[in-house]
Design an enzyme around this catalytic site. Structure first.
Site, PDB file in Angstrom:
ATOM      1  N   GLU A 138     -24.654 -10.798   6.803  1.00  0.00           N
ATOM      2  CA  GLU A 138     -25.370 -11.037   5.547  1.00  0.00           C
ATOM      3  C   GLU A 138     -24.527 -11.000   4.276  1.00  0.00           C
ATOM      4  O   GLU A 138     -25.075 -10.980   3.173  1.00  0.00           O
ATOM      5  CB  GLU A 138     -26.584 -10.083   5.427  1.00  0.00           C
ATOM      6  CG  GLU A 138     -27.616 -10.351   6.514  1.00  0.00           C
ATOM      7  CD  GLU A 138     -28.892  -9.489   6.427  1.00  0.00           C
ATOM      8  OE1 GLU A 138     -28.930  -8.546   5.626  1.00  0.00           O
ATOM      9  OE2 GLU A 138     -29.848  -9.778   7.180  1.00  0.00           O
ATOM     10  N   GLU A 175     -32.256 -13.304  13.236  1.00  0.00           N
ATOM     11  CA  GLU A 175     -32.846 -12.010  12.881  1.00  0.00           C
ATOM     12  C   GLU A 175     -34.234 -12.243  12.322  1.00  0.00           C
ATOM     13  O   GLU A 175     -34.404 -13.055  11.415  1.00  0.00           O
ATOM     14  CB  GLU A 175     -32.037 -11.310  11.769  1.00  0.00           C
ATOM     15  CG  GLU A 175     -31.051 -10.275  12.219  1.00  0.00           C
ATOM     16  CD  GLU A 175     -30.591  -9.375  11.062  1.00  0.00           C
ATOM     17  OE1 GLU A 175     -31.412  -9.015  10.204  1.00  0.00           O
ATOM     18  OE2 GLU A 175     -29.409  -9.050  11.023  1.00  0.00           O
TER      19      GLU A 175
END
Length: 853
Positions: A431, A528
């Site tokens: 991320e 995710e």
């Protein structure tokens, strides 16, 4: 080996005790760190500086050896290493291997010391010294009760806390430590990777060996590689240069045998064949080294190419030339204390993933590079690994000293792990591309360049360069989520890493109704996504006391490390279920736990099925989804989290649902504008002619209202195809007396030779509005058959979300959380430890939705 008992003392010597190595201070102190509020109570441990020490006798005559090393496979984290009061060096990276030359200082009896510095103080100090500009985030959100500046230390990032885990910044010798002595040359790393030459239709193996050569002149010799089963034997003459010498050998598999090589396949797609191989080094200096290993043959490609009818690029994996839909989850560390993670712990968790029809896990970048056994098990049971490097949700420094440490870490880890066929991808971080692109840390626009430069410096110019040099056998991406080649084109930082037309996406939404599939991104790859739930009462009970057993207790708030997490669960449950109102506080707490698990399972089922049925179609330029990895597989402690396996390995309802929603053959239903669509989803390698059975029940009766069998339905290999369409109004009319609130639909696919999908369901209304649901009278009988147990359930009424729980008895059921529409159902219990019929009967609780009051 220097494993075993060491002395352990804190900074001022007021605490002295024995501690095991491998291990850490927390586990040596032997109180349960996970009990109630101990994560905060024991904060002092990580703020102190601890010293490990021991004496050992040298078990050999040190004068006979040219070189003697003290080797640490893992030091956690910042320490000064001394032997006989002489400083050998320092460590500052938990993920590195450290080898110290002790040839000139070793004696008959030696005293070795590892003087640790608190990781928390060290990280704070590093941050203070970085004066040029700040590197966010400084601290975790207060709800996590964590420590600051995790990004300034090369240590398991989540050990400073995470939104599903406690703050336990450990200190200790967390991996093997040993003395090694040798003459002439010594093998440090040995790896093999396989390649398939398309034009020649031939497999080859690249074998790399890295040596420490102590002689002052080159050493020549012979290396023989033998793979008996493939009738392949080759001998090479080699020469090792003084210093760190490396040999790369290319072994071509016997042409005749190349066609019969059995490739390594992911779970559900074939066997995980490996071939025994020996590599023998006979060098002129005299002694020989023989290395036994397993050779696996598989190819992996990450395909990013244009898709007809869509802007952007595909993002999917081809294994051995076959596109594979990736089904699985995300892996986090199995414990805050790595020395408690045994082979059995890993086997149980990974086998549970394979048993739920998963073929992949992403080893997430905020934990640790897992132990060798983890990857060995994945090789053995066919779990593909998406391997992040250990950087997560933060920006990181790039000063020379930091980069050198990272470079050593990366080359060590790639050399250690690249032989595993299970690893199919290296990914630079978790991320961090998104963090800069979406400006998580509120960086003024004028200052962005500095952080972008750091980003490219760390993940591209350093990590990527090393990976490409060390391992040509698998792809690399710089971040997750990323736009893949599009990110590269935009200078490694795309404007929107969540773009559904490229790469992978992470997606979380707790406010919208999770039964509404239209809120989910029609992405190329979902790496995710998730919803929280509470672990079962038996798991919570171990670490709590009576006053903690309520959804709003201090304990329940303390354990929830995600801002507003407990409320978000209530809100999501409230969309479709009535909240518990019992006046008995413990019943109310248990009902809440049950409902969070039902909600989580149903939410992730809806989302995952959406990703699976999107694999073969493009709608308004979006689709061709080829991966679904929900967040997260396992738990680090006993707390509410996104996991489907509780701490200790117990299956939540979500994990039982996963077994079905990841089934190789599955009918999936969704509603759009009043029309019901059913898709046939298949991971099988051949097309099948099947029968689709659709059954409608009223909630008030076990007798179906109507059934429909649609025969000759073709479900194509490895695709998702529409197989049924009917307006809900027509369906309700066809099935007399049915309304949205009074009826429920179930359906399954049946083929020849016992081929059958799980039975799936589609709710026509929220269950809080369901009409005709009655309280069922359950009975269950338990019997033993060899080493499994048979539970026969009987019901007097339709029961949604029937949950069987046997408390602390370790094991799993064949099915759980199901909609019971027949009077009788047989469920098998697979124990993980010895138990008995009586014990199971005594521990069994049966709950269905109607039992919640």
């Amino acid at each position: 080996s220097l494993r075993g008992s060491w002395w352990l003392a804190n900074g001022n010597g007021s605490v002295v005790l024995r501690g095991e190595v491998p291990g850490c201070v927390h586990t040596a102190l032997h109180r349960d760190p996970y009990y109630r509020f101990n994560d905060v109570t024991y904060r002092w441990i990580s703020l102190d500086n601890w010293t490990y020490s021991r004496t050992f006798k040298t078990p050999f005559d040190d004068r006979k050896w040219q070189k003697v090393n003290l080797v640490f496979e893992g030091v956690d984290t910042v320490a000064q290493i001394l032997i006989n009061n002489i400083t050998l060096g320092r460590t500052d990276n938990m993920f590195n291997r450290y080898s110290f030359d002790i040839t000139s200082v070793i004696k008959e009896v030696n005293f070795v010391e590892v003087r640790f510095l608190s990781a928390v103080s060290y990280a704070a100090e590093q941050s203070r010294c970085h004066k040029a500009y700040s590197i966010p985030p400084a601290c975790p959100p207060p709800v996590q009760k964590g420590e600051c500046h995790a990004n300034f230390i090369r240590k398991e990032q989540c050990s400073f806390s995470w939104d599903w885990g406690p703050s336990f910044p450990t200190q200790g010798i967390w991996k093997d430590v040993r003395i090694e002595a040798y003459n002439h040359y010594h093998l440090i790393y040995f790896s093999l990777t396989s390649f398939f030459e398309k034009s020649a239709q031939q497999w080859s193996l690249e074998i790399e060996s890295i040596f420490d050569v102590v002689s002052s002149k080159p050493i020549a010799g012979l290396v023989t590689v033998n793979i008996p089963k493939l009738q392949t034997q080759q001998t090479f003459s080699v020469k090792l240069q003084p210093g760190e010498g490396s040999i790369v050998l290319l072994v071509n598999i016997n042409k005749v045998r190349s066609s019969t090589v059995e490739a390594w396949w992911p779970n559900g797609h074939g066997k995980q064949t490996g071939y025994n191989m020996t590599t023998t080094f006979i060098m002129e200096a005299g002694y020989q080294i023989e290395k036994s290993s397993k050779a696996y043959f598989r190819t992996v490609e990450l395909v990013q190419e244009p898709i007809p009818g869509s802007p952007g690029l595909s993002f999917y994996f081809r294994i051995n030339g076959r596109p594979i839909f990736i089904k699985g989850s995300n892996w986090i560390p199995a414990d805050s204390f790595q020395d408690r993670v045994t082979y059995d712990t890993l086997w149980l968790l990974l086998k549970s993933a394979a048993d739920a029809n998963m073929n992949a896990l992403r080893v997430w970048g905020g934990g640790v590079y897992e132990q060798d056994e983890f990857y060995d098990i994945c090789d053995e049971i066919g779990i593909m690994i998406w391997q992040d490097f250990m950087f997560a949700c933060a920006l990181y420094p790039t000063d020379q000293y930091y980069l050198e440490s990272v470079r050593a870490e990366v080359s060590h880890q790639v050399r250690r792990l690249k032989s595993h066929p299970s690893i199919i991808l290296w990914s630079g971080n978790n991320e961090n591309e998104a963090a800069i692109a979406s400006n998580w840390f509120s960086i003024p626009y004028a200052d962005r360049e500095v952080y972008i430069k750091d980003y490219v410096m760390l993940y591209v110019k350093n990590i990527r360069e090393i990976v490409l040099t060390e391992d040509k056998s698998r792809p690399f991406i710089a971040s997750s989520p990323t736009n893949g080649l599009e990110s590269v084109k935009e200078g490694w930082l795309s404007q929107n890493p969540y773009d559904t037309h490229y790469g992978d996406t992470h997606f979380y939404d707790y406010s919208n109704d999770c039964w509404n599939w239209t809120v989910y991104p029609k992405t190329r790859f979902a790496s995710e996504y998730g919803f929280q739930s509470w672990p079962s009462f038996s798991t919570i009970e171990k670490v709590s006391s009576t006053e903690d057993w309520s959804y709003t207790s201090n304990f329940s708030l303390h354990r929830q490390h995600h801002e507003n997490g407990n409320d978000q669960m209530l809100q999501q449950i409230g969309h479709h279920f009535k909240l518990p109102q019992s006046t008995d506080p413990i019943k109310k707490f248990k009902d809440m736990i049950y409902l969070t698990q039902v909600m989580q399972a149903q939410c992730i089922k809806t989302e995952t099925e959406f990703y699976r049925f999107s694999q073969s179609e493009i709608i308004r330029g979006e689709g061709h989804t080829m991966g679904a990895l929900y967040w997260q597989l396992n738990d680090i402690w006993q707390a509410p989290s996104w996991a489907s396996l509780e701490y200790g390995g117990k299956w939540k309802l979500l994990h039982y649902f996963a077994q079905n929603f990841f089934a190789p053959l599955l009918p999936v239903a969704y509603e759009d504008k009043g029309v019901l669509y059913i898709y046939g989803v298949s991971d099988l390698h051949a097309d099948h002619k099947l029968t689709l059975r659709v059954v409608v029940h009223t909630w008030s009766s076990l007798e179906p209202v109507c059934t429909l069998a649609k025969e000759g339905v073709t479900v194509k290999a490895q695709s998702a195809v529409p197989i049924y369409k009917e307006s809900i109004d027509d369906l309700l009319e066809r099935c007399r007396n049915c309304t949205r609130k009074s009826c429920v639909i179930t359906f399954c696919l049946v083929g020849e030779g016992g081929l059958q999908s799980p039975t799936n369901h589609h709710f026509l209304s929220s269950l809080k509005d369901a009409v005709g649901l009655e309280k069922s009278h359950f009975s269950a009988s338990v019997s033993q058959q060899d080493d499994i147990y048979i539970f026969v359930l009987q019901t007097t009424a339709i029961a949604p979300f029937v949950s069987l729980d046997v408390g602390n008895i370790k094991g799993r059921f064949s099915d759980n959380g199901f909609l019971m529409t027949e009077q009788k159902k047989v469920v098998v219990f697979y124990p993980w430890e010895p138990t008995g019929v009586e014990e199971l009967e005594k521990s069994l609780t049966l709950t269905s939705l109607v039992d919640v009051v």
